[in-house]
Design an enzyme around this catalytic site. Sequence first.
Site, PDB file in Angstrom:
ATOM      1  N   ARG A  30      -7.813   0.033   0.443  1.00 42.46           N
ATOM      2  CA  ARG A  30      -8.322  -1.180  -0.205  1.00 42.46           C
ATOM      3  C   ARG A  30      -8.700  -0.911  -1.665  1.00 42.46           C
ATOM      4  O   ARG A  30      -8.674  -1.821  -2.479  1.00 42.46           O
ATOM      5  CB  ARG A  30      -9.509  -1.735   0.602  1.00 42.46           C
ATOM      6  CG  ARG A  30     -10.712  -0.848   0.655  1.00 42.46           C
ATOM      7  CD  ARG A  30     -11.677  -1.245   1.769  1.00 42.46           C
ATOM      8  NE  ARG A  30     -11.186  -0.842   3.103  1.00 42.46           N
ATOM      9  CZ  ARG A  30     -11.819  -1.088   4.239  1.00 42.46           C
ATOM     10  NH1 ARG A  30     -12.954  -1.758   4.232  1.00 42.46           N
ATOM     11  NH2 ARG A  30     -11.311  -0.681   5.396  1.00 42.46           N
ATOM     12  N   LYS A  69      -9.993  13.014   8.048  1.00 38.25           N
ATOM     13  CA  LYS A  69      -9.662  12.510   9.379  1.00 38.25           C
ATOM     14  C   LYS A  69      -9.686  13.661  10.377  1.00 38.25           C
ATOM     15  O   LYS A  69      -9.169  14.732  10.086  1.00 38.25           O
ATOM     16  CB  LYS A  69      -8.257  11.883   9.371  1.00 38.25           C
ATOM     17  CG  LYS A  69      -8.171  10.551   8.662  1.00 38.25           C
ATOM     18  CD  LYS A  69      -6.755  10.000   8.734  1.00 38.25           C
ATOM     19  CE  LYS A  69      -6.623   8.708   7.947  1.00 38.25           C
ATOM     20  NZ  LYS A  69      -7.345   7.576   8.533  1.00 38.25           N
ATOM     21  N   ASP A 121     -12.199   7.425   3.353  1.00 42.42           N
ATOM     22  CA  ASP A 121     -11.019   7.132   4.166  1.00 42.42           C
ATOM     23  C   ASP A 121     -10.658   5.642   4.115  1.00 42.42           C
ATOM     24  O   ASP A 121      -9.600   5.240   4.572  1.00 42.42           O
ATOM     25  CB  ASP A 121     -11.257   7.579   5.614  1.00 42.42           C
ATOM     26  CG  ASP A 121      -9.965   7.723   6.395  1.00 42.42           C
ATOM     27  OD1 ASP A 121      -8.886   7.684   5.760  1.00 42.42           O
ATOM     28  OD2 ASP A 121     -10.036   7.870   7.629  1.00 42.42           O
ATOM     29  N   ASP A 166       1.447   5.969   5.878  1.00 42.87           N
ATOM     30  CA  ASP A 166       0.496   5.138   5.125  1.00 42.87           C
ATOM     31  C   ASP A 166       1.127   4.572   3.846  1.00 42.87           C
ATOM     32  O   ASP A 166       0.491   3.818   3.123  1.00 42.87           O
ATOM     33  CB  ASP A 166      -0.759   5.963   4.799  1.00 42.87           C
ATOM     34  CG  ASP A 166      -2.027   5.107   4.848  1.00 42.87           C
ATOM     35  OD1 ASP A 166      -2.001   4.043   5.498  1.00 42.87           O
ATOM     36  OD2 ASP A 166      -3.035   5.506   4.243  1.00 42.87           O
ATOM     37  N   GLU A 209      -9.570   4.123   1.669  1.00 42.29           N
ATOM     38  CA  GLU A 209      -8.993   4.282   0.333  1.00 42.29           C
ATOM     39  C   GLU A 209      -7.956   3.215   0.003  1.00 42.29           C
ATOM     40  O   GLU A 209      -7.759   2.879  -1.161  1.00 42.29           O
ATOM     41  CB  GLU A 209      -8.361   5.680   0.205  1.00 42.29           C
ATOM     42  CG  GLU A 209      -6.922   5.817   0.712  1.00 42.29           C
ATOM     43  CD  GLU A 209      -6.741   5.521   2.193  1.00 42.29           C
ATOM     44  OE1 GLU A 209      -7.725   5.657   2.955  1.00 42.29           O
ATOM     45  OE2 GLU A 209      -5.626   5.146   2.601  1.00 42.29           O
ATOM     46  N   ASP A 257      -2.391  10.125   3.768  1.00 34.72           N
ATOM     47  CA  ASP A 257      -3.815   9.800   3.831  1.00 34.72           C
ATOM     48  C   ASP A 257      -4.527  10.798   4.744  1.00 34.72           C
ATOM     49  O   ASP A 257      -4.478  10.686   5.963  1.00 34.72           O
ATOM     50  CB  ASP A 257      -4.001   8.369   4.355  1.00 34.72           C
ATOM     51  CG  ASP A 257      -5.471   7.995   4.494  1.00 34.72           C
ATOM     52  OD1 ASP A 257      -6.332   8.718   3.946  1.00 34.72           O
ATOM     53  OD2 ASP A 257      -5.756   6.976   5.155  1.00 34.72           O
ATOM     54  N   LYS A 305       0.863  -1.189   0.000  1.00 34.84           N
ATOM     55  CA  LYS A 305       0.000   0.000   0.000  1.00 34.84           C
ATOM     56  C   LYS A 305       0.895   1.234   0.000  1.00 34.84           C
ATOM     57  O   LYS A 305       1.750   1.387   0.871  1.00 34.84           O
ATOM     58  CB  LYS A 305      -0.924   0.002   1.227  1.00 34.84           C
ATOM     59  CG  LYS A 305      -1.713   1.322   1.388  1.00 34.84           C
ATOM     60  CD  LYS A 305      -2.755   1.275   2.506  1.00 34.84           C
ATOM     61  CE  LYS A 305      -3.358   2.655   2.753  1.00 34.84           C
ATOM     62  NZ  LYS A 305      -4.349   2.692   3.849  1.00 34.84           N
TER      63      LYS A 305
HETATM   64  N1  BES Z   1      -4.508   4.431   6.675  1.00 30.42           N
HETATM   65  C1  BES Z   1      -5.681   4.150   7.409  1.00 30.42           C
HETATM   66  C2  BES Z   1      -5.498   3.052   8.444  1.00 30.42           C
HETATM   67  C3  BES Z   1      -4.574   3.365   9.599  1.00 30.42           C
HETATM   68  C4  BES Z   1      -5.091   3.833  10.791  1.00 30.42           C
HETATM   69  C5  BES Z   1      -3.214   3.140   9.512  1.00 30.42           C
HETATM   70  C6  BES Z   1      -4.250   4.072  11.855  1.00 30.42           C
HETATM   71  C7  BES Z   1      -2.386   3.416  10.563  1.00 30.42           C
HETATM   72  C8  BES Z   1      -2.888   3.862  11.739  1.00 30.42           C
HETATM   73  C9  BES Z   1      -6.807   3.720   6.466  1.00 30.42           C
HETATM   74  O1  BES Z   1      -6.774   4.265   5.208  1.00 30.42           O
HETATM   75  C10 BES Z   1      -8.094   4.158   7.086  1.00 30.42           C
HETATM   76  O2  BES Z   1      -8.268   5.327   7.224  1.00 30.42           O
HETATM   77  N2  BES Z   1      -8.936   3.203   7.442  1.00 30.42           N
HETATM   78  C11 BES Z   1     -10.181   3.486   8.049  1.00 30.42           C
HETATM   79  C12 BES Z   1     -11.223   2.560   7.457  1.00 30.42           C
HETATM   80  C13 BES Z   1     -12.638   2.881   7.824  1.00 30.42           C
HETATM   81  C14 BES Z   1     -13.059   4.203   7.213  1.00 30.42           C
HETATM   82  C15 BES Z   1     -13.532   1.758   7.344  1.00 30.42           C
HETATM   83  C16 BES Z   1     -10.046   3.262   9.545  1.00 30.42           C
HETATM   84  O3  BES Z   1      -9.319   2.340   9.941  1.00 30.42           O
HETATM   85  O4  BES Z   1     -10.632   4.022  10.292  1.00 30.42           O
HETATM   86 MG    MG Z   2      -7.789   6.126   5.080  1.00 36.95          MG
HETATM   87 ZN    ZN Z   3      -4.920   4.791   4.478  1.00 37.08          ZN
END
Ligand code: BES
Ligand code: MG
Ligand code: ZN
Length: 501
Positions: free
Chosen positions: A352, A277, A348, A288, A350, A270, A265
């Site tokens: 996947r 966020k 967010d 990220d 993103e 992000d 990834k």
């Molecule tokens: N990059 C984040 C995941 C992440 C969170 C990595 C904390 C490192 C530390 C990912 O893109 C994300 O934002 N995921 C969301 C998914 C949700 C919206 C379904 C999340 O984990 O909140």
């Molecule tokens: Mg994200």
């Molecule tokens: Zn991310």
Amino acid sequence: MDIKITSGKVSTSKVDALFIPIFKETKKFEGELKQLDEALNGGISKLKKQQKFDGSIGKTLAVPTFGNLKAEYIILIGAGSKKDADLDIARRVASSAVRFSKNINASKILIDVNEFASQVKENEDELAQAFVEGAILGGYKFDKYKSKKDNFEVKTLVLRVSRKNKSKAEEKAKIGKILAESQNFTRDLVNTPPNVINPEKLAEIAQDLAKEYGFEVKIYDEEECEKMGMGAYLAVARGSANPPRFIHLIYKGKNPKEKVALVGKGLTFDSGGLNIKPGDYMRWMKSDKSGACAVLGIFKALGELKPEGIEVHGIIAAAENMPDGKSYRPDDILTAKNGVTIEVGNTDAEGRLTLADALCYASEQNPDLIIDMATLTGACVVALGEYTAGVMGNNQRAINEVLETSKKTGEWMWQLPFNDMLREDIKPPNADVYNIGKSRYGGAITAGLFLEKFVPEKTPWVHIDIAGPAHTTSGWYYHPKGGTGFPVRTITTLLLNKSKK
Ligand code: BES
Ligand code: MG
Ligand code: ZN
């Protein structure tokens, strides 16, 4: 750091500091340690008692030799309890030794690996490798952007092993040095800020690696990705002023028998996109891109080690997730490279989406195995804590291979279960699959199940969610604050094992 292996007596070694690992169980000195103690009129054992040095892991007891021995200092270094002694304890001990060396300005140090190895069940050569890894990883610092740099560094590390294991230890130490330096390379990339590493810059770094080591490399721009039908990936990239770059590196070892695709990834930042966020959650989102940086670190290791019998593809859909008038939105329906339609529930989620197209592309290379590594979900960190990666996939044998390897490298991983009820959670009202689950429960697994839609059933695939361990704000063991370089050593070791088969 220069690494030297010796099987001579430690007392004849002219070094700044001579580190001797001591287990908690050690009550009285034997062998060479006894001789060193005698040469200092029992000073080591006296101080050990006086200061109540108990061999706790990483604790040190430094005894100056005042010219009575060749080394300036004899330093007892705690190795914990014998029953816990393993490769990762060795890494921790080595890291502590290197970090302590700064206090006494010791740039040439010796660690007596044999003192440790002779009392535990691990192989001495593998321990030598682990000591090298711990030393190089523990000594890492990232001060490129500081005006005032810390100039101290351990320049030479000598490891003492038994005569019979010397040549094997030399071989393993060399591998350890390459693994740790490649991991530090990944750490450097993760730590580099998002205003410096954007998708184009990441592609340049991949090209530089390709040039240095003779890999094949292909970089696709937005237009080319459009032609390839990467509708999910491009949607994520659209909100950023920095254009996306799709990176494909190829390593071909001699007589390749197995083809492995590594997908990382690569979100250089992000922000969450339109589902922006909140405050503190956006901090550290430069990390990220950790999965992508790990893939690049693994390629560096491949370039150095040149293992035969394998072909490795490194695939990164690099992008930046930003809010903008051009951004993709919740409710958008996207079409991935394999024709699967995706309803967006949250911009967010993103990672996947970028991985969807990257996994399609990887599958088209007809690999025997795909491994993706991604800072994919906060839910994985909730489930397993900050130090352990979540492992999922469509092939239990391949998953087991990754988990077994991670036990040797000390990179903690734990399998999370796919199950059919959670598959229900990612069914959207208007398309084939949703990019979020119905609830937050099982969020790491619903993300894994989403990815599954983009890998043919027949292709063994392992997904490693590294959202927790890719980055640390506190530092742990031999990881300073910042990017950790997880899981460079596990995946490279797995590839090396395949190469031997
Ligand atoms: N990059 C984040 C995941 C992440 C969170 C990595 C904390 C490192 C530390 C990912 O893109 C994300 O934002 N995921 C969301 C998914 C949700 C919206 C379904 C999340 O984990 O909140
Ligand atoms: Mg994200
Ligand atoms: Zn991310």
